[in-house]
Design an enzyme around this catalytic site. Structure first.
Site, PDB file in Angstrom:
ATOM      1  N   ARG A 200       0.862  -1.188   0.000  1.00 52.99           N
ATOM      2  CA  ARG A 200       0.000   0.000   0.000  1.00 52.99           C
ATOM      3  C   ARG A 200       0.894   1.233   0.000  1.00 52.99           C
ATOM      4  NH1 ARG A 200      -1.515   3.466   4.132  1.00 52.99           N
ATOM      5  NH2 ARG A 200      -3.603   4.387   4.039  1.00 52.99           N
ATOM      6  N   LEU A 201       0.787   2.048  -1.027  1.00 53.88           N
ATOM      7  CA  LEU A 201       1.599   3.252  -1.141  1.00 53.88           C
ATOM      8  C   LEU A 201       0.936   4.345  -0.319  1.00 53.88           C
ATOM      9  CD1 LEU A 201       2.451   3.190  -4.955  1.00 53.88           C
ATOM     10  CD2 LEU A 201       3.660   2.086  -3.044  1.00 53.88           C
ATOM     11  N   ASP A 202       1.421   4.520   0.903  1.00 55.58           N
ATOM     12  CA  ASP A 202       0.827   5.465   1.834  1.00 55.58           C
ATOM     13  C   ASP A 202       1.054   6.894   1.363  1.00 55.58           C
ATOM     14  OD1 ASP A 202      -0.202   6.327   4.556  1.00 55.58           O
ATOM     15  OD2 ASP A 202       1.841   7.124   4.640  1.00 55.58           O
ATOM     16  N   GLU A 242      -2.847   4.873  -2.155  1.00 51.32           N
ATOM     17  CA  GLU A 242      -3.709   5.617  -1.239  1.00 51.32           C
ATOM     18  C   GLU A 242      -3.604   7.103  -1.542  1.00 51.32           C
ATOM     19  OE1 GLU A 242      -4.396   7.422   3.088  1.00 51.32           O
ATOM     20  OE2 GLU A 242      -2.469   7.274   2.063  1.00 51.32           O
ATOM     21  N   HIS A 299      -8.013   3.177   9.635  1.00 55.88           N
ATOM     22  CA  HIS A 299      -7.308   3.747  10.783  1.00 55.88           C
ATOM     23  C   HIS A 299      -7.384   5.272  10.786  1.00 55.88           C
ATOM     24  CE1 HIS A 299      -4.527   3.752   7.426  1.00 55.88           C
ATOM     25  NE2 HIS A 299      -3.873   4.715   8.011  1.00 55.88           N
ATOM     26  N   ASP A 352      -6.612  15.548  10.045  1.00 55.51           N
ATOM     27  CA  ASP A 352      -6.759  16.197   8.759  1.00 55.51           C
ATOM     28  C   ASP A 352      -7.975  17.102   8.779  1.00 55.51           C
ATOM     29  OD1 ASP A 352      -4.615  14.788   7.422  1.00 55.51           O
ATOM     30  OD2 ASP A 352      -5.881  13.017   7.570  1.00 55.51           O
ATOM     31  N   ARG A 409      -7.618  10.821  15.981  1.00 55.59           N
ATOM     32  CA  ARG A 409      -7.879   9.535  15.328  1.00 55.59           C
ATOM     33  C   ARG A 409      -7.952   8.380  16.318  1.00 55.59           C
ATOM     34  NH1 ARG A 409      -3.905   9.883  10.031  1.00 55.59           N
ATOM     35  NH2 ARG A 409      -4.811  11.760   9.119  1.00 55.59           N
TER      36      ARG A 409
END
Length: 511
Positions: A200-202, A242, A299, A352, A409
């Site tokens: 997964r390319l964060d 992502e 998450h 965010d 979060r």
């Protein structure tokens, strides 16, 4: 670690679990015991193992690695990852945008400045804007948080404006630097060697910074995505990108990688269930790419930017109008008892500006029927479904953890040990969700053709493979669903109440 491990045959793509190993099983080996044990056996076919690198509990919950090439020994080692990957498809994060400000490479740069052999790894304002930056240049930079993305930090005997897209604890990398490229390749080889199926390319949209642009999802960014995708493929791994962005950019990104997130689905499902208006969701079903990983919760918070207008470049309209997005945000606050307001925006750190922090179950007012309907909509939508561990247990907002950490979060990042899982499984909504997951995994129609329809508050979704068929009829106003399906003898079965399991057994399904 060497090249790719021997690959086992890929199974059909069933539902995957998104999980922090320290918060659900305590360690990687403990997670595997939980997955293989009587509580979760045969529920999931894959696992997105959230960052397990050194340290897994840094300033951003593992997304600020000091050493991305090593498993945090408190969670296990690469052999534990390999053992997990021998039984489940494993997704793991590649964090190419940044590394921890406490990494040895950056600490050496802080101490020695440009004399450090590692200095070229890290981006500063001056290394990108070599001719200087105007006010317009700086205001054009797209960032998921308020303010400009720089932090004043020591740099040898002087100071520099270090590029910090997310927090001052995460220093951005120059992916065109030779040492950075070698570091990222070492990460990829370590993951492949441990049998990881998908990377997964964060936060990949922020990886390349180019003066005079928004520094987000630019042509140079796409070049990097193509490059790292090709390398992952060489090592036998698929790529999931992502990026929280306008839906048109998600559609374009889908053609460059194996998988993209359908981040529009979570807010659209909430809007549909809040208002009874199914038109925006139906419109999206006709536009979205099929190679999507579908989620309702992760998450992170519940994003709303993904259904809104474009915020950089051309001002394209979104899937929802601003007042419709406001309905979602206020609807969450109303149903979650104002708890989400305490953990969102400037009310809590490390958040965010485009996400609302809450569990999805609380976002639906802890209404079991509507929650299961939301999951049914997710599982019937084409793609690869993932369920976050808190959502799996229909978890409540963790106000105690939020108060302890002050991190917004964390309201959706509670800790569950095996006794907690046993307790939650006694709840009808959780038992019913497990049945729904097993149905999605087992019924062969989900490997066939998809169609959708309905009008107003009614949405229908149908999967067909030869004589096999599964149909969801959702009444958004009533918050109820009917599922009809063919059993293994071709007989049509029907349930009008998802909350009363078991409404099927594996033997009922066509094989």
């Amino acid at each position: 670690m060497g090249g790719a491990a021997e690959r086992r045959p890929r199974r059909r793509r069933g539902v995957q679990l998104i999980v922090y190993p320290n918060r659900f099983g305590a360690t990687i080996a403990g997670l595997l015991r939980l997955l293989d044990g009587p509580l979760l056996r045969d529920v999931f076919e894959g696992v997105h193992l959230l960052p397990f690198y050194i340290p897994f509990d840094g300033a951003d919950g593992g997304f600020d690695p000091v050493d991305h090439t090593q498993v945090d020994p408190r969670l296990g080692d690469w052999e534990d990852v390999r053992e997990l990957a021998s039984r489940y498809e494993v997704v793991a994060d590649v964090i190419a945008n940044h590394m921890s400000a406490q990494s040895p490479q950056f600490l050496d740069t802080v101490a020695r400045g440009d004399a450090s052999e590692h200095a070229g790894m890290f981006l500063t304002m001056g290394s990108v804007f070599t001719e200087g930056a105007s006010e317009k240049d700086l205001l054009s930079i797209y960032r998921p948080r308020p303010g400009i993305p720089f932090t004043v930090m020591p740099w040898g005997e002087g100071r520099r404006l270090v590029w910090t897209t997310f927090t001052e604890h995460q220093v951005d990398l120059d992916v065109d630097d030779a040492e950075t490229a070698a570091y990222i390749d070492e990460v990829l080889r370590a993951l492949a060697g441990a049998g990881v199926d998908m990377v997964r390319l964060d936060a990949v949209g922020y990886v390349v910074k180019t003066a005079g642009t928004s520094c987000f999802m630019t042509p140079a960014t796409m070049e990097f995505i193509h490059r790292i995708t090709a390398r992952a493929h060489e090592l036998g791994m698929e790529v999931l990108a992502e990026a929280h962005t306008h839906y048109a950019m998600q559609v374009a990104l889908a053609s460059a990688v194996d998988w993209v997130y359908d981040f529009a689905l979570p807010p659209l499902v909430l809007y549909s269930l809040y208002t009874g208006d199914g038109d925006p969701l139906r419109r999206w079903l006709g536009l979205r790419p099929d190679n999507c990983v579908t989620v309702l919760d992760t998450h992170d918070g519940i994003g709303v930017i993904d259904v809104g207008p474009s915020r950089h470049g051309s001002r394209q309209a979104g899937l929802l109008a601003p007042d419709q997005i406001d309905q979602i945000v206020e609807g969450i606050y109303e149903r979650a008892g104002q708890e989400s307001r305490l953990s969102t925006g400037r009310s809590a750190s490390n958040v965010d500006i485009y996400q609302v922090n809450t569990t999805y179950y609380d976002a639906l007012g802890r209404d079991d029927h509507r929650y299961l309907l939301a999951r049914a909509l997710q599982f019937f939508t084409p793609g690869l479904p993932q369920v976050y561990y808190v959502g799996l247990l229909a978890g409540h907002n963790d106000l105690a953890l939020l108060a302890q950490t002050g991190v917004g979060r964390d309201i959706n990042r509670g800790r569950y040990l095996t006794p907690d899982v046993e307790e939650h499984l006694a709840r009808p909504v959780v038992a019913a969700l497990f049945e729904l997951i097993r149905f999605r995994n087992a019924h062969p129609a989900f490997t066939g053709d998809f169609d959708f329809g309905g009008s107003g508050a009614v949405i229908t979704m149908t999967w067909t493979l030869g004589e096999h068929r599964a149909t969801l009829t959702a009444n958004l106003v009533a918050g109820q669903a009917t599922i009809t399906w063919t059993d293994r003898k071709g007989r049509l079965q029907r349930t009008a109440n998802l909350l009363n399991p078991p409404w099927h057994t594996p033997d009922d399904l066509s094989q």
